[in-house]
Scaffold this active site. Structure first.
Site, PDB file in Angstrom:
ATOM      1  N   LYS A 152     -12.533  -2.708   6.824  1.00  0.00           N
ATOM      2  CA  LYS A 152     -11.699  -3.155   8.010  1.00  0.00           C
ATOM      3  C   LYS A 152     -12.922  -3.035   9.552  1.00  0.00           C
ATOM      4  CE  LYS A 152      -8.298  -3.162   5.673  1.00  0.00           C
ATOM      5  NZ  LYS A 152      -8.602  -4.740   4.189  1.00  0.00           N
ATOM      6  N   TRP A 194       0.395  -1.822   0.178  1.00  0.00           N
ATOM      7  CA  TRP A 194      -0.365   0.209  -0.316  1.00  0.00           C
ATOM      8  C   TRP A 194       0.525   1.220   0.365  1.00  0.00           C
ATOM      9  CZ3 TRP A 194      -4.021  -1.419  -2.026  1.00  0.00           C
ATOM     10  CH2 TRP A 194      -4.452  -2.921  -1.614  1.00  0.00           C
ATOM     11  N   ASP A 211      -1.622   6.092   6.682  1.00  0.00           N
ATOM     12  CA  ASP A 211      -3.286   5.445   6.428  1.00  0.00           C
ATOM     13  C   ASP A 211      -2.809   4.433   6.926  1.00  0.00           C
ATOM     14  OD1 ASP A 211      -4.168   3.650   4.564  1.00  0.00           O
ATOM     15  OD2 ASP A 211      -3.086   3.314   3.253  1.00  0.00           O
TER      16      ASP A 211
END
Lengths: 354, 354
Positions: free
Chosen positions: A191, A100, A167
């Protein structure tokens, strides 16, 4: 029979949330209308998004500290772009801890110079780099707090004099941090916040308005703030289910309470990984994620037996990401300790059998 | 008592869709898992998005004609940006028929020269401009097929030699068109396709790859095609409910069948608007939208009585958009003829009373 859902995301949410979310599809707030067919400008929905935005700031301890919470479209991947559009004038510092981070760097590269302050690519992202320095003449510092794929998690964050952007897609709301150390936090909902389809951005207003480029309206944080997160039709249902989930967390006692449960779950699983001679952990011990435990069988021949046993125990979603292999057990907020106990019991049983 | 939902969007979907969508939040496909907690890479969800993409092309008559259907994030407003990013090299031609066209023009302006071929701004967007010419040296021509706010709809589309791009957010799947005349069609889901939170893009592959700029990954149609609409986690639930709705339309017989019903509904309401001396229509007659009928009371003093009567009849969502005022009755695919009959009856009753 109940499934034990270790899926890496979209992931398990509390059963009470599913129940209420299911009911609202038939009849929302006793309005005679489905949550899916009401106007996003209706009082009922405006109050949903307002409550969700306020609850985010409350749970993170950021009320009245100059932050705004926004529910935006596009997933965290869109934020890779938006962060750079809104904040990158000349150069920015990025910590590269995995897939990511690497994608965030790639997108930001279109907008300015990106300095990679450190990377753990040399060891397949199995650890978090330490002792790096960040050039305080950068426009901002960007990091990824938890790396779902590799099962690593930042335990400490550097002290920088520039805006810190993080993030937190896969570990927001799971552990206590001083969130006021961050100037911009973003997280795909799927999540610990809610279902897939909306993205949380928490931004300190003071860092905005400093780049010279024109920003497309939809990606412009200042416009989104001005429009109260409704520049265009938001992802109504995903925002609503996120609110239900945030309410659930709030009613439990907030992040402090859930962190204790998360610590227990992680401790139980990692102990088994370390004690059981058939398994080995993937991530460096000091950097292990409390959310995603990555581990491998030492002997690949046992794979089909172990998979079969997991299936029989109703364990879902523990296959490792294709880029790492092996197993990954994700233990997000809503996963009960009892599900981890079942997994550990299966690992134990494998040891007895093998 | 049943609500008659004339909301302009998000809007009514079939009751059977709500029922199945509600059930899937508790247990999807008898998997023991909620649709909200499964991986988007799971077989079950991959088959959802694949079926939805195929069904879109089938319903539009675009199978095997070089098109791809994508379910993306961000609403039609993101497409204002993506279209320009992917297709605008030097200049593009835009037809300005209202708020959405104007916004599309504003965003595209960041990427090149925008030529407004015609505008109906002179009469508050109450009609569709005709007899304009499009410079065939433009990179593409952009139009908005239906204008939700003003209640106008394009009945004919120009014949151009350049790619034709159309925002069909509010009338896709509602009427038969030769969709192969378009090279790129986009639509926010929240009218005739599904709930808010996903956006359909149908693009002819041959028009892509012709601009020299670098395109951010998430906005790059070629990358989205390559990744089969899963460059990042899609809006799982919104895509699933869209599939249920597309299946419903397919089982009815497709666009041809629904168009007949839509024509009946529109005819009934517009007849009443024209016959009833208390009301007047807003849009030019020849450009009236089959989806959104905009109308006003001639005497504003009757407003509170009419509003009250609508409320008593369980009529929801007919207030006009703030920029037009008056009333707007949206008659999307799932709105039954009987709901329009109820509204017409109330308008009738007002005439008898007044």
């Amino acid at each position: 029979m109940k499934k034990h859902n270790f899926s890496a995301g979209p992931c398990i949410l509390p059963h009470s949330v599913f129940k209420e979310a299911s009911q609202a599809v038939l009849d929302f707030n006793n309005s005679g209308l489905s949550i899916l067919e009401i106007s996003h400008r209706s009082k009922d929905f405006v109050s949903v998004i307002e409550e969700a935005r306020a609850l985010v700031l409350e749970l993170l301890g950021l009320k009245n500290k100059g932050y705004q919470a926004l529910f935006l479209h596009g997933g965290a991947s869109t934020q890779f772009l938006s962060v750079a559009y809104n904040l990158l004038e000349k150069k920015a510092a990025y910590l590269n801890t995995g897939t990511w981070s690497s994608k965030a760097i790639k997108e930001a590269n279109l907008f300015g110079e990106i300095v990679e302050v450190a990377s753990s690519k040399d060891k397949h992202f199995s650890y978090i780099p330490k002792n790096y320095s960040v050039d305080n003449s950068s426009d901002y510092f960007h990091c990824t707090s938890n790396n779902t794929i590799y099962g690593t998690q930042m335990k400490e964050f550097p002290s920088v004099e520039i805006p810190m952007v993080c993030d937190m897609s896969s570990d927001i709301f799971s552990r206590q941090l001083d969130f006021s150390n961050f100037d911009l936090i973003y997280a795909g909902a799927q999540k610990n916040m809610g279902p897939a389809g909306t993205t949380l951005v928490v931004v300190k207003k003071a860092i905005l308005g400093k780049v010279s480029r024109e920003i497309p309206s939809l990606l412009d944080y200042q416009i989104q703030i001005e429009k109260e997160s409704m520049f265009n039709t938001p992802a109504v249902y995903a925002v609503y289910v996120s609110l239900l989930n945030l309410r659930w967390l709030h009613s439990l006692g907030g992040i402090k309470e859930i962190e204790e449960v998360n610590e227990k779950k992680a401790q139980l699983l990692y102990s088994e990984i370390d004690i059981n001679p058939l398994f080995k952990g993937f991530a460096a011990k000091e950097d292990r994620s409390m959310m995603n435990a990555t581990f491998n069988l030492k002997d690949n021949n046992l794979e089909s037996v172990f998979n079969q046993m997991c299936q029989e125990a109703n364990i879902n979603g523990i296959h490792g990401h294709r880029s790492v292999g092996g197993y990954r057990a994700s233990m997000y907020n809503a996963l009960p300790l009892s599900s981890v106990e079942v997994l550990v019991e299966v690992m134990n049983e494998l040891e007895r059998k093998a």
